[in-house]
Design a protein around this motif. Sequence first.
Motif, PDB file in Angstrom:
ATOM      1  N   PHE A 418      37.978  47.709  33.794  1.00 10.23           N
ATOM      2  CA  PHE A 418      38.401  46.312  33.866  1.00 10.23           C
ATOM      3  C   PHE A 418      38.587  45.883  35.324  1.00 10.23           C
ATOM      4  N   ALA A 419      39.112  46.775  36.154  1.00  5.29           N
ATOM      5  CA  ALA A 419      39.257  46.473  37.580  1.00  5.29           C
ATOM      6  C   ALA A 419      37.898  46.162  38.201  1.00  5.29           C
ATOM      7  N   ARG A 420      36.882  46.916  37.812  1.00  2.00           N
ATOM      8  CA  ARG A 420      35.546  46.669  38.347  1.00  2.00           C
ATOM      9  C   ARG A 420      34.985  45.342  37.844  1.00  2.00           C
ATOM     10  N   LEU A 421      35.322  44.970  36.626  1.00  2.00           N
ATOM     11  CA  LEU A 421      34.882  43.677  36.104  1.00  2.00           C
ATOM     12  C   LEU A 421      35.523  42.539  36.895  1.00  2.00           C
ATOM     13  N   VAL A 422      36.826  42.637  37.159  1.00  2.00           N
ATOM     14  CA  VAL A 422      37.512  41.619  37.967  1.00  2.00           C
ATOM     15  C   VAL A 422      36.888  41.552  39.357  1.00  2.00           C
ATOM     16  N   ASP A 423      36.633  42.716  39.946  1.00  3.86           N
ATOM     17  CA  ASP A 423      36.058  42.780  41.291  1.00  3.86           C
ATOM     18  C   ASP A 423      34.705  42.092  41.371  1.00  3.86           C
ATOM     19  N   SER A 424      33.974  42.031  40.269  1.00  2.87           N
ATOM     20  CA  SER A 424      32.641  41.421  40.265  1.00  2.87           C
ATOM     21  C   SER A 424      32.695  39.904  40.220  1.00  2.87           C
ATOM     22  N   CYS A 425      33.903  39.336  40.147  1.00 10.88           N
ATOM     23  CA  CYS A 425      34.069  37.887  40.021  1.00 10.88           C
ATOM     24  C   CYS A 425      34.529  37.271  41.342  1.00 10.88           C
ATOM     25  N   ASP A 426      34.190  36.011  41.527  1.00 15.88           N
ATOM     26  CA  ASP A 426      34.590  35.262  42.718  1.00 15.88           C
ATOM     27  C   ASP A 426      35.902  34.531  42.515  1.00 15.88           C
ATOM     28  N   ALA A 427      36.283  34.324  41.260  1.00 21.68           N
ATOM     29  CA  ALA A 427      37.497  33.570  40.955  1.00 21.68           C
ATOM     30  C   ALA A 427      38.036  34.022  39.611  1.00 21.68           C
ATOM     31  N   MET A 428      39.312  33.767  39.427  1.00 25.28           N
ATOM     32  CA  MET A 428      39.970  34.043  38.156  1.00 25.28           C
ATOM     33  C   MET A 428      40.725  32.785  37.745  1.00 25.28           C
ATOM     34  N   MET A 429      40.692  32.484  36.454  1.00 25.48           N
ATOM     35  CA  MET A 429      41.358  31.290  35.931  1.00 25.48           C
ATOM     36  C   MET A 429      42.119  31.661  34.675  1.00 25.48           C
ATOM     37  N   GLY A 430      43.283  31.066  34.509  1.00 23.95           N
ATOM     38  CA  GLY A 430      44.035  31.286  33.283  1.00 23.95           C
ATOM     39  C   GLY A 430      45.316  30.488  33.270  1.00 23.95           C
ATOM     40  N   VAL A 431      45.879  30.360  32.084  1.00 25.99           N
ATOM     41  CA  VAL A 431      47.179  29.710  31.927  1.00 25.99           C
ATOM     42  C   VAL A 431      48.255  30.686  32.398  1.00 25.99           C
ATOM     43  N   HIS A 432      49.278  30.158  33.043  1.00 21.75           N
ATOM     44  CA  HIS A 432      50.400  30.926  33.571  1.00 21.75           C
ATOM     45  C   HIS A 432      50.839  32.013  32.587  1.00 21.75           C
ATOM     46  N   GLY A 433      50.730  33.269  33.005  1.00 22.22           N
ATOM     47  CA  GLY A 433      51.086  34.384  32.151  1.00 22.22           C
ATOM     48  C   GLY A 433      50.697  35.698  32.802  1.00 22.22           C
ATOM     49  N   ALA A 434      51.137  36.785  32.204  1.00 26.71           N
ATOM     50  CA  ALA A 434      51.029  38.110  32.825  1.00 26.71           C
ATOM     51  C   ALA A 434      49.601  38.526  33.115  1.00 26.71           C
ATOM     52  N   GLY A 435      48.636  38.038  32.347  1.00 26.69           N
ATOM     53  CA  GLY A 435      47.246  38.421  32.578  1.00 26.69           C
ATOM     54  C   GLY A 435      46.756  38.086  33.972  1.00 26.69           C
ATOM     55  N   LEU A 436      47.352  37.064  34.606  1.00 31.48           N
ATOM     56  CA  LEU A 436      46.937  36.685  35.953  1.00 31.48           C
ATOM     57  C   LEU A 436      47.301  37.746  36.984  1.00 31.48           C
ATOM     58  N   THR A 437      48.172  38.675  36.624  1.00 27.66           N
ATOM     59  CA  THR A 437      48.530  39.751  37.548  1.00 27.66           C
ATOM     60  C   THR A 437      47.305  40.565  37.937  1.00 27.66           C
TER      61      THR A 437
END
Length: 541
Positions: A418-437
């Motif tokens: 999952f860390a590698r999947l996040v690393d492959s992205c230029d941006a992250m979007m979400g509603v305020h919550g723990a997943g944004l960590t």
Amino acid sequence: MGSPKAAKSMVKQRIWRHRLVAPFAAVLITAVVVFSGLFAQDPSATSEFTAVNAGNTLPVRDKSESTAARGSPNKEDLATAAFEQELDVGNSEPNQAFQGTVPAAGERGTATAVPVQRERSSGGSEPEEKQSPPQDQEGEETSAKSGLVQYTTCTPRTGATVCDLSNQRYDICELCGDARAIGRSSTVMYVPQPLTSNGEEWNIPAQSRKSLPWIKKVTVKTLKASQQAPSCTSRHTMPAIVFALGGFTGNVWHDVSDVLVPLFLTARQFDQDVQLLVTDNRPWFIKKYSAILRRLTRHSVIDFDADDEVRCYPHVIVGLRSHRDLGIDPDSTPQKNYTMVDFRLFVREAYGLPAPGVDIPYRADKDEPEKKKPRMMLIERGKTRRLVNTPDVLLGLGWFGFEVVRADPRTHSDLEEFARLVDSCDAMMGVHGAGLTNMVFLRSGAALVHVVPYGVEFMADGFYGAPARDMGLRHVRYSVGPDESTLLEKYGRNHAVVRDPEAVRSGGWEKVGEVYMTEQDVVLNVTRFGPSLLKAIEFIV
């Protein structure tokens, strides 16, 4: 959404102009993620571990020495803490993701091995793997120079107390010289030199939120002249840190903010030559974050509550240092001047992600630019603060030129993947919550698009905005209006919940948490949201 053709043309022109002039690094990052369902979903899994001799350990028989409850939260405490914990109901399940050594249970059940591997580094040569010291028939370390290496990092302070209870967030004790950790009684005995007639005693909540009444406490005592010290069953040459899990762990924001950042602040100075003694153990936590723990210690992690040894160390720290929620104050770390950028890069190195100099994927990949789009990870939620109109949001993201990666952190079985999947992205979007960590896995310069539910604007920056900026990320905040909240339909426009959130907030944290954090979902107005996406694109391109 206004004039789609004109807006889309404007965005494409901006992206194309940037492609023609930007200096691209020739690195192609491909995230091919295969999730294998390796979570151990029960956070109360067995805490028994195989007993092992930790590195730098010398079993002894000391003829001159003789051998010498965790509370439950009450309703008032829970009510007070309900909002403070920012308990993310939709993203609060522990992601027990790590593969690694899972020792069989042994009779003495004292330690779990954090596998020693070659350190993965994004630059430079790999350090050689440390070898265990040779042992004689009785299991004692032997060397050309017999006896223990003299430990000089920590020097006892004459006349100074060993425990500091002055910080509002945490208590901490630092014992230099002769400290004896007695696991079964959750006690650390300090043997000062010279002994005094008056012994002291402290009960230390061994985590970074000392206000929580159910954090496991460790007793720290100084030996009096009239007492005999407990006999050492093993002596160690490295320092040790005693800390508690429990608390609000199981929510990824609290995992990072309450334990991992404070542990980084407390342990990083020892450059892996430190032993971790964990009280109120959570085996799933050790397994999930084993990559990070391997970067903090090369020694076995000890389940302190199950340990029947008297372990003697030259330096013991009880408790974890903490500066603020999901944050580091460099002025409070004078030895190393750590920052949240240091923490993010440390975590990225633990998971073998690209080096700091590698640009975000959109700018780093110059292959086939006409086909390339900025990549946005959309963090999805399960039960509360959900995006009700996700199909419309996906259309809007595509219309503004994004390739969308949908992700629910709760369902991913391997945190490294999952860390590698996040690393492959230029941006992250979400509603305020723990997943944004999970923004901790983004590269420097990536964007966090933070959708803030109605009525909680006052805490948005503290939880995610400031941490994102401190980590070297670009923060785009979008505040949901009353017309975009399901609270409007539930309560009506004239109810105080919709008309006057400040009045509700003045009634206490519990009400705010109950209404705005738990009862609310979001119907995003994609047209109103458009300028926030344009801002994110400007950051990326």
